[in-house]
Motif scaffolding. Structure first.
Motif, mmCIF file in Angstrom:
data_model
loop_
_atom_site.group_PDB
_atom_site.id
_atom_site.type_symbol
_atom_site.label_atom_id
_atom_site.label_comp_id
_atom_site.label_asym_id
_atom_site.label_seq_id
_atom_site.Cartn_x
_atom_site.Cartn_y
_atom_site.Cartn_z
ATOM 1 N N PRO A 2 0.823 -1.224 0.000
ATOM 2 C CA PRO A 2 0.000 0.000 0.000
ATOM 3 C C PRO A 2 0.850 1.263 0.000
ATOM 4 O O PRO A 2 0.486 2.260 -0.627
ATOM 5 C CB PRO A 2 -0.808 -0.119 1.298
ATOM 6 N N ALA A 3 1.993 1.231 0.676
ATOM 7 C CA ALA A 3 2.857 2.416 0.757
ATOM 8 C C ALA A 3 3.291 2.888 -0.626
ATOM 9 O O ALA A 3 3.233 4.074 -0.942
ATOM 10 C CB ALA A 3 4.084 2.092 1.608
ATOM 11 N N VAL A 4 3.697 1.951 -1.478
ATOM 12 C CA VAL A 4 4.184 2.299 -2.815
ATOM 13 C C VAL A 4 3.029 2.460 -3.794
ATOM 14 O O VAL A 4 2.935 3.445 -4.533
ATOM 15 C CB VAL A 4 5.179 1.218 -3.324
ATOM 16 N N LYS A 5 2.107 1.499 -3.783
ATOM 17 C CA LYS A 5 1.027 1.453 -4.773
ATOM 18 C C LYS A 5 0.030 2.606 -4.608
ATOM 19 O O LYS A 5 -0.392 3.221 -5.579
ATOM 20 C CB LYS A 5 0.301 0.114 -4.643
ATOM 21 N N LEU A 6 -0.348 2.885 -3.355
ATOM 22 C CA LEU A 6 -1.380 3.891 -3.110
ATOM 23 C C LEU A 6 -0.824 5.277 -2.808
ATOM 24 O O LEU A 6 -1.458 6.280 -3.107
ATOM 25 C CB LEU A 6 -2.290 3.450 -1.945
ATOM 26 N N HIS A 7 0.335 5.349 -2.195
ATOM 27 C CA HIS A 7 0.832 6.645 -1.719
ATOM 28 C C HIS A 7 2.139 7.088 -2.367
ATOM 29 O O HIS A 7 2.644 8.156 -2.029
ATOM 30 C CB HIS A 7 1.026 6.590 -0.192
ATOM 31 N N GLY A 8 2.698 6.273 -3.252
ATOM 32 C CA GLY A 8 3.958 6.644 -3.919
ATOM 33 C C GLY A 8 5.116 6.796 -2.953
ATOM 34 O O GLY A 8 6.043 7.571 -3.176
ATOM 35 N N ALA A 9 5.062 6.068 -1.856
ATOM 36 C CA ALA A 9 6.109 6.168 -0.831
ATOM 37 C C ALA A 9 7.373 5.447 -1.269
ATOM 38 O O ALA A 9 7.371 4.663 -2.224
ATOM 39 C CB ALA A 9 5.604 5.587 0.483
#
Length: 198
Positions: free
Chosen positions: A114-121
């Motif tokens: 979720p960090a990368v996929k949803l928030h571009g983290a």
């Protein structure tokens, strides 16, 4: 993995230099019930073996004087600027005694978290290896770290890892951080500006 070594009779700086000039690397085997033995190894074979991750964390079969013994690579010294292995230390392994070894971490599934996929983290790897204890037969080549559940602001600790059977992490009482997920500062301000325009 197999390593072929030869007993080394002459010791000292001059003898080691002559050994290196002849394409060999000085080393030592220690530990167990036997006395330490000074050895020589083929430099090119050792140099290429050191490039393999498994060589650093696996129990190796060392052939010395026709006998094979189980050893772990404990240390090695490289030349400051030449592609030259100066020395290698190996420790004998007893199949019934646990070994303490540093093992590499392989990070997986960051792109679906979720960090990368949803928030571009960005997920930062704080540690690339951990110290473990296990019997030689249970020694893993590496430990997989599943990042698929990481979200922004979360931290993955050593106690969160799923270790193979028979393997325990040596933490010295610290629950060390393995990875963190955070949104880059520039992206936060860009997102805020986009919100204001709406």
């Amino acid at each position: 993995m197999k390593v072929v070594a030869f007993k080394r009779e002459l010791q000292g700086t001059g003898a080691s230099r002559r050994l290196r000039n002849s394409g060999q690397t000085p080393g030592i085997i220690y530990g167990g019930t036997e006395a330490p033995v000074t050895i020589a190894l083929d430099h090119n074979a050792l140099y290429h073996a050191l490039k393999k991750e498994a060589f650093h964390g696996a129990v190796l079969d060392m052939e010395l004087d026709g006998k094979v013994q189980k050893v772990l690579l404990r240390d090695f010294q490289m030349h400051a600027y030449k592609q030259l292995v100066l020395h290698a230390d190996f420790q004998r392994v007893d199949a019934n005694q646990p070994v303490h070894v540093k093992v590499a971490l392989h990070f997986e599934n960051a792109d679906v978290s979720p960090a990368v996929k949803l928030h571009g983290a960005t997920i930062s790897h704080v540690a690339n290896e951990i110290e473990i204890s296990c019997l030689p037969s249970a020694l893993p080549e590496f430990i997989s770290v599943d990042l698929s559940k990481m979200d922004v602001g979360t931290t993955l600790h050593i106690n969160d890892l799923t270790l193979p059977a028979g393997v325990t992490a040596v933490t010295h009482g610290n629950n060390l951080t393995i990875a963190t997920a955070s949104v880059p500062a520039g992206q936060v301000s860009a997102d805020a500006a986009a919100e204001e325009k709406k």
